[in-house]
Design a protein around this motif. Structure first.
Motif, PDB file in Angstrom:
ATOM      1  N   ALA A  21       7.905  -3.944 -23.441  1.00  0.00           N
ATOM      2  CA  ALA A  21       7.787  -2.527 -23.778  1.00  0.00           C
ATOM      3  C   ALA A  21       9.152  -1.850 -23.793  1.00  0.00           C
ATOM      4  O   ALA A  21       9.452  -1.037 -24.681  1.00  0.00           O
ATOM      5  CB  ALA A  21       6.855  -1.830 -22.787  1.00  0.00           C
ATOM      6  N   LEU A  22       9.988  -2.166 -22.819  1.00  0.00           N
ATOM      7  CA  LEU A  22      11.327  -1.584 -22.785  1.00  0.00           C
ATOM      8  C   LEU A  22      12.145  -2.057 -23.983  1.00  0.00           C
ATOM      9  O   LEU A  22      12.883  -1.272 -24.593  1.00  0.00           O
ATOM     10  CB  LEU A  22      12.020  -1.948 -21.471  1.00  0.00           C
ATOM     11  CG  LEU A  22      11.409  -1.312 -20.214  1.00  0.00           C
ATOM     12  CD1 LEU A  22      12.038  -1.916 -18.958  1.00  0.00           C
ATOM     13  CD2 LEU A  22      11.576   0.200 -20.216  1.00  0.00           C
ATOM     14  N   ASP A  23      12.006  -3.321 -24.341  1.00  0.00           N
ATOM     15  CA  ASP A  23      12.690  -3.843 -25.527  1.00  0.00           C
ATOM     16  C   ASP A  23      12.227  -3.122 -26.793  1.00  0.00           C
ATOM     17  O   ASP A  23      13.008  -2.937 -27.736  1.00  0.00           O
ATOM     18  CB  ASP A  23      12.442  -5.339 -25.679  1.00  0.00           C
ATOM     19  CG  ASP A  23      13.400  -6.188 -24.844  1.00  0.00           C
ATOM     20  OD1 ASP A  23      14.350  -5.616 -24.253  1.00  0.00           O
ATOM     21  OD2 ASP A  23      13.205  -7.414 -24.783  1.00  0.00           O
ATOM     22  N   ALA A  24      10.949  -2.737 -26.815  1.00  0.00           N
ATOM     23  CA  ALA A  24      10.379  -2.075 -27.987  1.00  0.00           C
ATOM     24  C   ALA A  24      10.728  -0.589 -28.053  1.00  0.00           C
ATOM     25  O   ALA A  24      10.375   0.078 -29.036  1.00  0.00           O
ATOM     26  CB  ALA A  24       8.867  -2.249 -28.001  1.00  0.00           C
ATOM     27  N   GLY A  25      11.398  -0.078 -27.022  1.00  0.00           N
ATOM     28  CA  GLY A  25      11.843   1.305 -27.057  1.00  0.00           C
ATOM     29  C   GLY A  25      11.009   2.296 -26.286  1.00  0.00           C
ATOM     30  O   GLY A  25      11.260   3.505 -26.359  1.00  0.00           O
ATOM     31  N   PHE A  26      10.008   1.828 -25.530  1.00  0.00           N
ATOM     32  CA  PHE A  26       9.240   2.743 -24.696  1.00  0.00           C
ATOM     33  C   PHE A  26      10.117   3.291 -23.573  1.00  0.00           C
ATOM     34  O   PHE A  26      10.928   2.559 -22.993  1.00  0.00           O
ATOM     35  CB  PHE A  26       8.028   2.044 -24.094  1.00  0.00           C
ATOM     36  CG  PHE A  26       6.872   1.886 -25.026  1.00  0.00           C
ATOM     37  CD1 PHE A  26       5.899   2.874 -25.137  1.00  0.00           C
ATOM     38  CD2 PHE A  26       6.742   0.746 -25.821  1.00  0.00           C
ATOM     39  CE1 PHE A  26       4.827   2.727 -25.997  1.00  0.00           C
ATOM     40  CE2 PHE A  26       5.684   0.594 -26.688  1.00  0.00           C
ATOM     41  CZ  PHE A  26       4.720   1.588 -26.783  1.00  0.00           C
ATOM     42  N   GLN A  27       9.941   4.559 -23.273  1.00  0.00           N
ATOM     43  CA  GLN A  27      10.586   5.172 -22.116  1.00  0.00           C
ATOM     44  C   GLN A  27       9.566   5.187 -20.985  1.00  0.00           C
ATOM     45  O   GLN A  27       8.710   6.074 -20.909  1.00  0.00           O
ATOM     46  CB  GLN A  27      11.041   6.586 -22.449  1.00  0.00           C
ATOM     47  CG  GLN A  27      11.742   7.292 -21.290  1.00  0.00           C
ATOM     48  CD  GLN A  27      12.323   8.621 -21.704  1.00  0.00           C
ATOM     49  OE1 GLN A  27      13.142   8.693 -22.609  1.00  0.00           O
ATOM     50  NE2 GLN A  27      11.884   9.704 -21.054  1.00  0.00           N
ATOM     51  N   VAL A  28       9.644   4.204 -20.108  1.00  0.00           N
ATOM     52  CA  VAL A  28       8.665   4.062 -19.029  1.00  0.00           C
ATOM     53  C   VAL A  28       9.128   4.903 -17.849  1.00  0.00           C
ATOM     54  O   VAL A  28      10.143   4.610 -17.211  1.00  0.00           O
ATOM     55  CB  VAL A  28       8.486   2.591 -18.628  1.00  0.00           C
ATOM     56  CG1 VAL A  28       7.442   2.464 -17.520  1.00  0.00           C
ATOM     57  CG2 VAL A  28       8.077   1.754 -19.846  1.00  0.00           C
ATOM     58  N   GLU A  29       8.375   5.961 -17.563  1.00  0.00           N
ATOM     59  CA  GLU A  29       8.791   6.938 -16.564  1.00  0.00           C
ATOM     60  C   GLU A  29       8.122   6.756 -15.208  1.00  0.00           C
ATOM     61  O   GLU A  29       8.561   7.355 -14.221  1.00  0.00           O
ATOM     62  CB  GLU A  29       8.529   8.352 -17.092  1.00  0.00           C
ATOM     63  CG  GLU A  29       9.293   8.640 -18.379  1.00  0.00           C
ATOM     64  CD  GLU A  29       9.143  10.060 -18.861  1.00  0.00           C
ATOM     65  OE1 GLU A  29       8.726  10.940 -18.071  1.00  0.00           O
ATOM     66  OE2 GLU A  29       9.445  10.309 -20.045  1.00  0.00           O
ATOM     67  N   ALA A  30       7.074   5.940 -15.144  1.00  0.00           N
ATOM     68  CA  ALA A  30       6.374   5.754 -13.864  1.00  0.00           C
ATOM     69  C   ALA A  30       5.636   4.435 -13.852  1.00  0.00           C
ATOM     70  O   ALA A  30       5.105   3.990 -14.888  1.00  0.00           O
ATOM     71  CB  ALA A  30       5.398   6.900 -13.616  1.00  0.00           C
ATOM     72  N   LEU A  31       5.625   3.826 -12.681  1.00  0.00           N
ATOM     73  CA  LEU A  31       4.785   2.664 -12.412  1.00  0.00           C
ATOM     74  C   LEU A  31       3.628   3.157 -11.548  1.00  0.00           C
ATOM     75  O   LEU A  31       3.858   3.623 -10.429  1.00  0.00           O
ATOM     76  CB  LEU A  31       5.571   1.575 -11.677  1.00  0.00           C
ATOM     77  CG  LEU A  31       6.870   1.099 -12.332  1.00  0.00           C
ATOM     78  CD1 LEU A  31       7.584   0.111 -11.417  1.00  0.00           C
ATOM     79  CD2 LEU A  31       6.591   0.480 -13.695  1.00  0.00           C
ATOM     80  N   LEU A  32       2.412   3.085 -12.056  1.00  0.00           N
ATOM     81  CA  LEU A  32       1.241   3.558 -11.309  1.00  0.00           C
ATOM     82  C   LEU A  32       0.583   2.390 -10.590  1.00  0.00           C
ATOM     83  O   LEU A  32       0.116   1.446 -11.225  1.00  0.00           O
ATOM     84  CB  LEU A  32       0.236   4.217 -12.261  1.00  0.00           C
ATOM     85  CG  LEU A  32      -1.114   4.609 -11.648  1.00  0.00           C
ATOM     86  CD1 LEU A  32      -0.937   5.558 -10.472  1.00  0.00           C
ATOM     87  CD2 LEU A  32      -2.026   5.211 -12.708  1.00  0.00           C
TER      88      LEU A  32
END
Length: 222
Positions: A21-32
């Motif tokens: 996901a990070l490689d695909a450009g998602f900005q991951v703001e939280a791990l739930l």
């Protein structure tokens, strides 16, 4: 960038899905991460909060912890998703590979909060995902095994080529059928390894949400 949260177990499939996901450009703001009512163990992999916090710190992503019984798990989960939507997140990320009932649930709870579910590993060959994870340099420890498939000797081992080679023929290398669960402690997305010790392996036989028989590793930060 697409703003998202990740439904986080701390295990290898979550890690590989996050990596993609990070490689695909998602900005991951939280791990739930969902925990039991007392906040002592995660619902998915029975991990202590201190270890999951150390993992999130190493990944540089905020950890959001919610406590729930099995009875109110879904309502607590949706409540947190609605909070994410209220601050502008638009997507939820999940690490499932090919279990359709899991995807159905994830899409339903995301829709209830006005979010879109994304599954970066969906329908990929299971063994290919294991090879990809290890080739990337991620390291994980087996923290729970289902006694229907594996005995206590598998619990606490590092998830590596030797572990996979030692698995019985009827056990999936990904553990996607629930045969085992893992905790990722190092790899290319980590600022530093998560130092930990294996204190013991416990035998448990829970009655909820269904009767079971497991061996669970007791890990602690070191």
């Amino acid at each position: 960038m697409t703003r998202a949260f990740f439904s986080w177990s701390g295990g290898k499939d979550s890690m590989l899905a996050l990596h993609r996901a990070l490689d695909a450009g998602f900005q991951v703001e939280a791990l739930l991460a969902m925990f039991d009512e007392g906040g002592e163990r995660s619902r998915s992999h029975a991990l202590p909060p201190a270890l999951m916090q150390a993992q999130a710190d190493a990944l540089g992503i905020a950890l959001v912890m919610r406590q729930a019984s099995w009875a109110d798990y879904e309502s607590e989960f949706v409540d947190q998703l609605q909070r994410f939507a209220a601050i502008g997140l638009t997507h939820g990320l999940f690490g499932d590979i090919d279990l359709q009932p899991h995807r159905d649930w994830e899409e339903r709870v995301c829709a209830a909060a006005g979010l879109r579910a994304e599954l970066p590993l969906w329908q990929a060959p299971r063994r290919a995902l294991v090879d990809e994870l290890l080739a990337l340099g991620y390291r994980a420890r087996v923290v729970c095994v289902d006694a229907r498939w594996l005995d206590a000797s598998y619990c606490g081992r590092e998830f590596d080529a030797r572990f996979i080679a030692d698995l019985p023929a009827n056990v999936d290398a990904c553990g996607e059928n629930g045969e085992f669960h893992t905790f990722v402690f190092d790899g290319p997305r980590f600022a530093q390894p998560v130092a930990h010790v294996l204190r013991a392996v416990h035998e448990i036989q829970p009655v909820a949400p269904a009767p079971g028989h497991y061996f669970v590793a007791e890990l602690a930060p070191s």
